[in-house]
Design a protein around this motif. Structure first.
Motif, PDB file in Angstrom:
ATOM      1  N   ASP A   1       1.631   7.525  -6.525  1.00 43.82           N
ATOM      2  CA  ASP A   1       0.473   8.375  -6.815  1.00 43.82           C
ATOM      3  C   ASP A   1       0.883   9.831  -6.645  1.00 43.82           C
ATOM      4  O   ASP A   1       1.173  10.278  -5.540  1.00 43.82           O
ATOM      5  CB  ASP A   1      -0.667   8.013  -5.859  1.00 43.82           C
ATOM      6  N   GLN A  21       2.463   1.752  -3.404  1.00 41.35           N
ATOM      7  CA  GLN A  21       1.480   2.264  -4.363  1.00 41.35           C
ATOM      8  C   GLN A  21       1.217   3.748  -4.107  1.00 41.35           C
ATOM      9  O   GLN A  21       1.134   4.534  -5.046  1.00 41.35           O
ATOM     10  CB  GLN A  21       0.187   1.466  -4.255  1.00 41.35           C
ATOM     11  N   HIS A  72       0.843  -1.203   0.000  1.00 42.98           N
ATOM     12  CA  HIS A  72       0.000   0.000   0.000  1.00 42.98           C
ATOM     13  C   HIS A  72       0.878   1.253   0.000  1.00 42.98           C
ATOM     14  O   HIS A  72       0.609   2.208  -0.738  1.00 42.98           O
ATOM     15  CB  HIS A  72      -0.918  -0.020   1.221  1.00 42.98           C
TER      16      HIS A  72
END
Length: 187
Positions: free
Chosen positions: A46, A42, A39
């Motif tokens: 972003d 990721q 997580h």
């Protein structure tokens, strides 16, 4: 042959059961930590910025790009840090007071000297949320050099080794207790 002591045996078996349960719990934590690290990885990719929450960010926002508006700086400090060239030095930090009433720790940038404060007195900050929580400014502020960006791959996932330790503790307790029973049986 002597009888096996019931109370001592129950205590040892209870301890061994607890150690084995802790080993399996660590195996579960290993999977949870792997998911958390995925997580974070990721979130790091972003590029969309999130606003710094009034109560400070929770762990779910670590490694995300964020922004805040520092209306007043109350304190400067330094901690060990590395720059983008991986050189050791100091991360200059500032405690920022936010319009929402909260505070945030902002890592302004990198310097070779701990006493180099820079000239920054507040304003809009863009950066990456790192554990602490703190916002690592990107671009750096106050004339300082850029910090190495926070990287979730630096967080250890050592729960497998913890699980192995618990299982070995349980095995050791059983072996020692068996040796005690064997010696007691002879004596």
């Amino acid at each position: 042959m002597r009888r096996i002591p019931i109370v001592s045996t129950l205590v040892v078996l209870l301890a061994v059961g607890t150690m084995v349960a802790l080993g399996f719990w660590q195996l579960e934590r290993r999977q949870e930590k792997a998911a958390l690290l995925a997580h974070y990885a990721q979130g790091r990719t972003d590029r969309r910025e999130v606003a710094w929450p009034a109560q400070g960010p929770g762990a779910e926002l670590f490694y995300r790009h964020a922004r805040l508006d520092c209306v007043r700086v109350s304190d400067f400090s330094a901690m060990a840090g590395r720059n983008r060239a991986d050189e050791a030095g100091f991360a200059r930090t500032a405690t920022c007071h936010l319009a929402s009433g909260g505070t945030a720790l902002v890592v302004l940038g990198w310097t070779q000297r701990a006493d180099e404060a820079g000239q920054w007195q507040g304003g809009e900050v863009h950066g990456v949320i790192a554990p602490g929580p703190r916002l690592v400014a990107d671009p750096p502020l106050g004339g300082l050099a850029a910090m190495a960006p926070p990287d979730p791959s630096e967080l250890p996932n050592n729960h497998l080794s913890y699980a192995v330790q618990w299982f070995l503790f349980a095995l050791t307790a059983l072996v020692i207790y068996a040796m005690v029973l064997r010696k007691r049986g002879r004596g």
